[in-house]
Write an enzyme that holds these catalytic residues in place. Structure first.
Site, PDB file in Angstrom:
ATOM      1  N   ASP A  83      36.456 -25.781  -0.438  1.00 32.71           N
ATOM      2  CA  ASP A  83      35.133 -25.348   0.648  1.00 32.71           C
ATOM      3  C   ASP A  83      35.129 -26.446   1.725  1.00 32.71           C
ATOM      4  OD1 ASP A  83      33.385 -23.991   1.950  1.00 32.71           O
ATOM      5  OD2 ASP A  83      31.900 -24.250   0.810  1.00 32.71           O
ATOM      6  N   ASP A 274      36.598 -22.908   8.125  1.00 29.27           N
ATOM      7  CA  ASP A 274      35.848 -23.015   6.754  1.00 29.27           C
ATOM      8  C   ASP A 274      36.870 -22.181   5.862  1.00 29.27           C
ATOM      9  OD1 ASP A 274      34.360 -22.979   4.734  1.00 29.27           O
ATOM     10  OD2 ASP A 274      33.045 -21.435   5.532  1.00 29.27           O
TER      11      ASP A 274
END
Length: 395
Positions: A83, A274
């Site tokens: 992440d 992201d």
């Protein structure tokens, strides 16, 4: 299950869990296994840098990308979500007050000789943390230090002693297939920051919807060669951990939709790249312009949903190609797979761009990044993209 229910289910599955919460001259670099599913470290720390030519096999599983890493002594392997939109590293720990159902064994700190609770100025001297992600997923626990080991394909491990991680004992909303999250943003507690001065913000990955991929750190993470385009990485004071890019326009087929003249327009970053979010998110006003351009091309029957643009179709070929135009001339022509998602049962395709509130972050999600070698260079403040057959790259 009805088709409507199926479509709701699939987008609940792929909707992001993670709505966001200095160039090294060192010759070393390393790679860790990557599985597709969704304060700087002290310079005195000693790492194992006997590293070889790194690459690793991966496994495809739905919509997220997981990293393999080991924690504790002896090393205990976990698979956690990669992440770039969050900072903290955490995993579920025994004993659990309330843990979600995890397929793999849960880490037991009592079996590790290097596990150490961090002492803070609280009534019991523990350091509690609480993180809430998109979709109301959350983790609660305590901050600890532990040895983190990352495997390279040379067989020589990269060992990070006394790494700050979260030991989660009250966690909910996550899939059984992963054991936690590996935060890779610019924050002080992220994995890449805690690697230390020899690996200052250099990483790259290559996501594929099938086959293999990997993530690199250090010198091996540099993305170069024919076809590479680069765009500026922006840092914002309010959220200094995020990797912001500046999206100038989106083309739907031959129709170019500029951000200039819309509230989405910016010069110093308007969208976060992201890896922990599956889909791409635009503010509603600009998102509607992109959706309208798609509607003008696609002649198939609309699937009856207002929040997501979907069509009845047995083929993805009816949809227009979408190009993202980032600042500095970084134009990414996206495969149709990157921008359109098929229903589980077939017969329906949906645009993988979601309209969100203007107060929420715009996000360039991992599906849109498929089949690009994506390189981050936090020292030069650049993100680079190289069109790549990621599933074949490491074979």
């Amino acid at each position: 299950m009805s088709l409507a229910t199926t479509m709701i289910a699939i987008f609940l599955q792929i909707i992001t869990y993670f709505l966001i919460t200095t160039t090294a001259s060192s010759p070393q670099g390393f790679t860790i296994d990557l599985i597709h599913r969704r304060s700087n470290a002290s310079s005195s720390r000693v790492f194992n840098t006997q590293l070889g030519s790194p690459y690793a096999d991966t496994v495809f599983d739905t919509y997220e990308y997981l990293m393999k890493l080991q924690i504790g002594t002896p090393p205990f392997e976990i698979e956690a979500v990669l992440d770039t939109g969050s900072e903290h590293i955490w995993t579920q720990c025994l004993p659990c007050v309330h843990c979600y159902n995890q397929t793999a064994p849960i880490f037991d700190p009592s079996k590790s000789s290097t596990f150490k609770e961090i002492r803070c100025d609280t009534h019991d001297h523990s350091c509690p943390y609480e993180l809430v992600y998109g979709g109301k997923s959350y983790t609660k626990g305590t901050l600890v230090t532990e040895t983190v080991t990352i495997h390279s394909t040379s067989g020589q491990p990269f060992v990070m002693p006394e790494t700050i991680i979260g030991c989660g004992r009250n966690n909910s909303g996550f899939k059984p297939g992963f054991a936690g999250v590996v935060g890779l943003d610019r924050g002080p507690k992220s994995l890449i920051t805690q690697m230390g001065g020899e690996y200052p913000g250099l990483m790259s990955y290559c996501f594929a919807g099938k086959g293999t991929s990997k993530i690199n750190f250090g010198a091996n993470a540099i993305v170069a060669g024919d076809g590479v385009v680069s765009t500026t990485m922006f840092v914002k004071t309010a959220k200094p951990g995020f990797y912001y890019l500046n999206l100038d326009a989106v083309s739907v087929g031959n129709t170019r939709i500029e951000t200039v003249g819309t509230p989405f327009h910016a010069l110093k970053g308007n969208i976060v790249i992201d890896s922990g979010s599956t889909l791409t998110y635009f503010p509603e006003s600009y998102c509607n312009l992109v959706r309208k351009a798609v509607e003008q091309v696609v002649t198939a029957v609309r699937f009856p949903r207002s929040d997501i643009l979907c069509y009845y179709s047995k083929t993805i070929d009816i949809f227009p190609v979408i190009t993202m135009h980032f600042s500095g001339g970084a134009d990414l022509v996206l495969d149709k797979y990157n921008m359109y998602v098929a229903s589980n049962t077939g017969g329906v395709f949906c645009l993988a761009i979601i309209c969100n509130s203007p107060i929420e972050e715009a996000i360039f999600g991992n599906r849109a990044q498929n089949n690009f070698l994506v390189g981050y260079d936090s020292s030069s403040l650049l993100v680079s993209f190289k069109p790549t057959n990621c599933s074949a790259l490491w074979n």
